[in-house]
Structures are given as structure tokens and as C-alpha cells.
Design a protein around this motif. Structure first.
Motif, PDB file in Angstrom:
ATOM      1  N   MET A 132       0.854  -1.185   0.000  1.00 62.66           N
ATOM      2  CA  MET A 132       0.000   0.000   0.000  1.00 62.66           C
ATOM      3  C   MET A 132       0.891   1.236   0.000  1.00 62.66           C
ATOM      4  O   MET A 132       1.983   1.221   0.596  1.00 62.66           O
ATOM      5  CB  MET A 132      -0.898   0.021   1.238  1.00 62.66           C
ATOM      6  CG  MET A 132      -1.782  -1.206   1.402  1.00 62.66           C
ATOM      7  SD  MET A 132      -3.114  -1.286   0.206  1.00 62.66           S
ATOM      8  CE  MET A 132      -4.151   0.071   0.777  1.00 62.66           C
ATOM      9  N   GLY A 133       0.433   2.289  -0.640  1.00 59.23           N
ATOM     10  CA  GLY A 133       1.241   3.496  -0.705  1.00 59.23           C
ATOM     11  C   GLY A 133       0.415   4.762  -0.529  1.00 59.23           C
ATOM     12  O   GLY A 133      -0.808   4.744  -0.669  1.00 59.23           O
ATOM     13  N   TRP A 134       1.136   5.822  -0.199  1.00 62.42           N
ATOM     14  CA  TRP A 134       0.550   7.169  -0.158  1.00 62.42           C
ATOM     15  C   TRP A 134       1.308   8.041  -1.164  1.00 62.42           C
ATOM     16  O   TRP A 134       2.556   8.024  -1.202  1.00 62.42           O
ATOM     17  CB  TRP A 134       0.679   7.786   1.233  1.00 62.42           C
ATOM     18  CG  TRP A 134      -0.264   7.249   2.245  1.00 62.42           C
ATOM     19  CD1 TRP A 134      -0.018   6.271   3.170  1.00 62.42           C
ATOM     20  CD2 TRP A 134      -1.630   7.651   2.437  1.00 62.42           C
ATOM     21  NE1 TRP A 134      -1.142   6.039   3.937  1.00 62.42           N
ATOM     22  CE2 TRP A 134      -2.138   6.882   3.507  1.00 62.42           C
ATOM     23  CE3 TRP A 134      -2.467   8.576   1.830  1.00 62.42           C
ATOM     24  CZ2 TRP A 134      -3.457   7.020   3.977  1.00 62.42           C
ATOM     25  CZ3 TRP A 134      -3.765   8.712   2.291  1.00 62.42           C
ATOM     26  CH2 TRP A 134      -4.244   7.938   3.349  1.00 62.42           C
ATOM     27  N   PHE A 135       0.542   8.771  -1.939  1.00 59.87           N
ATOM     28  CA  PHE A 135       1.093   9.704  -2.902  1.00 59.87           C
ATOM     29  C   PHE A 135       0.443  11.060  -2.651  1.00 59.87           C
ATOM     30  O   PHE A 135      -0.580  11.145  -1.979  1.00 59.87           O
ATOM     31  CB  PHE A 135       0.799   9.235  -4.328  1.00 59.87           C
ATOM     32  CG  PHE A 135       1.507   7.970  -4.700  1.00 59.87           C
ATOM     33  CD1 PHE A 135       1.047   6.743  -4.246  1.00 59.87           C
ATOM     34  CD2 PHE A 135       2.639   7.996  -5.494  1.00 59.87           C
ATOM     35  CE1 PHE A 135       1.710   5.561  -4.577  1.00 59.87           C
ATOM     36  CE2 PHE A 135       3.311   6.834  -5.834  1.00 59.87           C
ATOM     37  CZ  PHE A 135       2.837   5.613  -5.372  1.00 59.87           C
ATOM     38  N   ARG A 136       1.036  12.104  -3.205  1.00 56.60           N
ATOM     39  CA  ARG A 136       0.446  13.428  -3.032  1.00 56.60           C
ATOM     40  C   ARG A 136       0.615  14.253  -4.296  1.00 56.60           C
ATOM     41  O   ARG A 136       1.537  14.021  -5.083  1.00 56.60           O
ATOM     42  CB  ARG A 136       1.070  14.137  -1.837  1.00 56.60           C
ATOM     43  CG  ARG A 136       2.548  14.443  -1.975  1.00 56.60           C
ATOM     44  CD  ARG A 136       3.072  15.019  -0.660  1.00 56.60           C
ATOM     45  NE  ARG A 136       4.458  15.459  -0.776  1.00 56.60           N
ATOM     46  CZ  ARG A 136       5.167  15.995   0.214  1.00 56.60           C
ATOM     47  NH1 ARG A 136       4.601  16.152   1.421  1.00 56.60           N
ATOM     48  NH2 ARG A 136       6.419  16.378   0.029  1.00 56.60           N
TER      49      ARG A 136
END
Length: 125
Positions: A33-37
Motif C-alpha cells: 500500500m502506498g501514499w502519494f500526493r
């Protein structure tokens, strides 16, 4: 399949926020799972990723030491604890999931197949 990101808001520089991303429709306990912005007028960029077990973490240099990614597979949820926030952290934050089981953490956007709708984080100076 849905990824629901929440927890964004307005915070002063130096403050903290905790983002959550709850998955529904399938389990992601075996998936990275990842977080991007994405800041206004800029391309989407990687922030943090966590492998299926939580034993492998990966951070962008810009957030290393300030942000912590974690997951609760029993809740099918991934978190992003953001401390010491800066105005340059202002962006829409997206969570994402890699459909490949037991893959390593990745910063590469095309590796992620499922995306949430994003939650806005605004850091005032």
C-alpha cells in the motif's frame, strides 16, 4: 473495490495530522500500500509505501523522519502519520494499492492499480 482516504484538513506549520485509508470490496493484507500526493499545479509524487507485512517501509526524502506509514491488516486500513508539517506538504493525498501479492514496497506510480479519491491537506505558515 474502494479505497477511502480521510483525515485531511487545515493545520499550522509544525502541526500533525493522521491520514487513514480504509479499503473495501477486497482484502489487501497481502499487498503493498502506498501514499502519494499532488500539490496544485504539480505532478503526483510518491510519499510513502509499506509492504504486505509492514516489515518493509519506503519514504520519499522530502518526508523521511517526519511521516510514518503503518497498516492494520485486520481492519484493511493503512495510515500516514504526518508530523512537523511544512507549507510545502500542502497537497491532495492519495492512497493506493498494488494488486500483486507479496510484492515489495514501491515508489513507482504504475505499480499501483487501485486508487482512493484523495484527501486535502493544507499547511499554513
Amino acid at each position: 473495490v474502494q479505497l477511502q482516504a480521510s483525515g485531511g484538513g487545515l493545520v499550522q506549520a509544525g502541526g500533525s495530522l493522521r491520514l487513514s485509508c480504509a479499503a473495501s470490496g477486497r482484502t489487501f493484507s497481502s499487498n503493498t500500500m502506498g501514499w502519494f500526493r499532488q500539490a496544485p499545479g504539480k505532478e503526483r509524487e510518491f510519499a510513502a509505501a509499506i509492504n504486505w507485512s509492514g516489515g518493509k517501509l519506503y519514504y520519499a526524502d522530502s518526508v523521511k523522519g517526519r511521516f510514518t506509514i503503518s497498516r492494520d491488516n485486520a481492519k484493511n486500513t493503512v495510515y500516514l502519520q504526518m508530523n512537523s508539517l511544512k507549507p510545502e506538504d500542502t497537497a491532495v493525498y492519495f492512497c493506493a494499492a498494488d494488486s500483486r501479492a507479496y510484492s515489495g514496497s514501491s515508489y513507482y506510480i504504475p505499480d499501483y492499480d487501485y486508487w482512493g479519491q484523495g484527501t486535502l491537506v493544507t499547511v499554513s505558515s
